[in-house]
Design an enzyme around this catalytic site. Structure first.
Site, short mmCIF file in Angstrom:
data_model
loop_
_atom_site.label_atom_id
_atom_site.label_comp_id
_atom_site.label_asym_id
_atom_site.label_seq_id
_atom_site.Cartn_x
_atom_site.Cartn_y
_atom_site.Cartn_z
NE ARG A 26 38.91 14.83 21.89
CZ ARG A 26 37.63 14.85 21.50
NH1 ARG A 26 37.09 13.79 20.92
NH2 ARG A 26 36.90 15.94 21.68
CB THR A 42 25.93 32.80 32.93
OG1 THR A 42 27.11 33.37 32.37
CG2 THR A 42 26.21 31.34 33.24
CE LYS A 48 34.10 33.84 32.62
NZ LYS A 48 32.92 34.36 31.89
CE LYS A 75 30.10 32.87 34.41
NZ LYS A 75 29.82 32.20 33.12
N GLY A 95 43.95 24.42 25.14
CA GLY A 95 42.60 23.93 25.39
C GLY A 95 41.70 24.25 24.22
#
Length: 335
Positions: A36, A251, A109, A194, A11
């Site tokens: 890609r 976050t 997450k 979160k 990823g």
């Protein structure tokens, strides 16, 4: 598990690329898989990821490929850096390729919509490996800041302490300090929830509210997150640590946070489709996870009022302003 000599990251988004950089800077032989081919070619030829981290120079010890079989061959640790709701599908395709003794590391997450399972549970099930082979990395880890080598800390969690320590050693750099933990449940519930609380904080900011409101949402959001975690068997102290309070503050408060920014757009009056379009394909995990977390809480009889109103804003048409009024109008009670 000895310190990995070769680590694969599957990823090549912002966090996957950044974590691959961390691993390479820590002295490992790292292979980054990109869906890609042009991204893989750019990483190899220009030492940058033009789609996500164009301004960051990547180390020469990091190489990329769009061939998953080539990427995972010989790896002693495989890092899964795909969105939570696509993890099952992606991992099912990779499962036959995985080295049998590799540590599988989840960066996602969330809580899976269809099963209400945590990401480590999805990994263990789909990869058909013991949970002792599964680890997660979670903390106040905004990708762009880490890619720029700004100091931060994180948590490496695994039921097998020795594997956690090995992964800790593999991702330790002068700017990235990992701590170990064996509480997978607490680390993952904190990481999933979160994102939802960050959406609520973004909505509040979009409505024009200030730091008192943010502080209240963060504190009460941590309380409901802890209630759910404890109901699932987590150590309550986990939520006071880096993967709990630390990740929640970063976050919920940072403009670099996709969930905070998405919520802010909703608070300013944008529709869901407008906010999605403005995100340019970047995933706001909390938009989907708010629904699965809400269901998981209901299954275990846990009250999560902030999560509930975020779900209703994102999926049932509730406007942010009435949602705020509803939270403030709830029954008074002791803290």
């Amino acid at each position: 598990m000895a310190r990995p000599e070769r680590i694969t990251v599957l990823g090549a988004g912002s966090w996957g690329t950044t974590f691959a950089k961390v691993l390479a800077d820590a002295g490992n032989d790292v292979v980054l898989w990109a869906r890609r081919a042009e991204i893989a070619a750019a990483v190899n030829e220009t030492r940058s990821n033009p789609a996500y981290l164009a301004e960051i120079q990547l180390p020469s010890t990091l190489r990329a490929t769009d061939d998953a079989a080539e990427a995972v061959h010989g790896a002693s640790a495989v890092v899964l850096a795909v969105p939570s709701q696509t993890l099952r599908e992606n991992l099912a395709g990779w499962q036959p390729l995985l080295p049998p003794e590799a540590t599988l590391v989840s960066l996602a997450k969330g809580v899976e919509l269809s099963t209400l399972k945590r990401m480590s549970e999805v990994v263990g099930e789909v990869a058909d490996v013991p949970m002792e082979h599964v680890a997660v990395v979670s903390g106040p880890n905004l990708a762009k800041e880490i890619a720029a080598e700004q100091p931060t800390a994180t948590v490496v969690a695994c039921p097998d302490h020795d594997r956690a320590v090995a992964l800790q050693q593999a991702c330790s750099t002068p700017y990235f300090r990992p701590y170990t933990n064996t509480d997978l449940v607490g680390i993952e519930i904190a990481g999933a929830c979160k994102n939802v609380i960050a959406l609520a904080c973004g909505m509040a900011a979009g409505l024009g509210f200030g730091h008192n409101t943010m502080s209240s949402l963060i504190t009460r959001g941590l309380a409901e997150t802890t209630r759910l975690g404890v109901a699932l068997g987590a150590d309550p102290m986990t939520f006071a640590g880096l993967a709990g309070l630390g990740d929640l503050v970063a976050t919920a408060m940072s403009p670099l946070s996709r969930n905070r920014t998405f919520g802010e757009r909703l608070g300013r009056g944008e529709t869901m489709s407008q906010a999605q379009e403005a995100a340019h394909g970047q995933v706001s995990e909390g938009v989907k996870s708010c629904s699965s977390i809400r269901q998981l809480a209901a299954r275990h009889g846990v009250e999560m009022p902030i999560t509930d109103v975020v779900h209703r804003v994102c999926h049932e048409g509730l406007a942010p302003a009435p949602a705020a009024a509803e939270l403030l109008g709830r029954e008074r009670k002791p803290e």
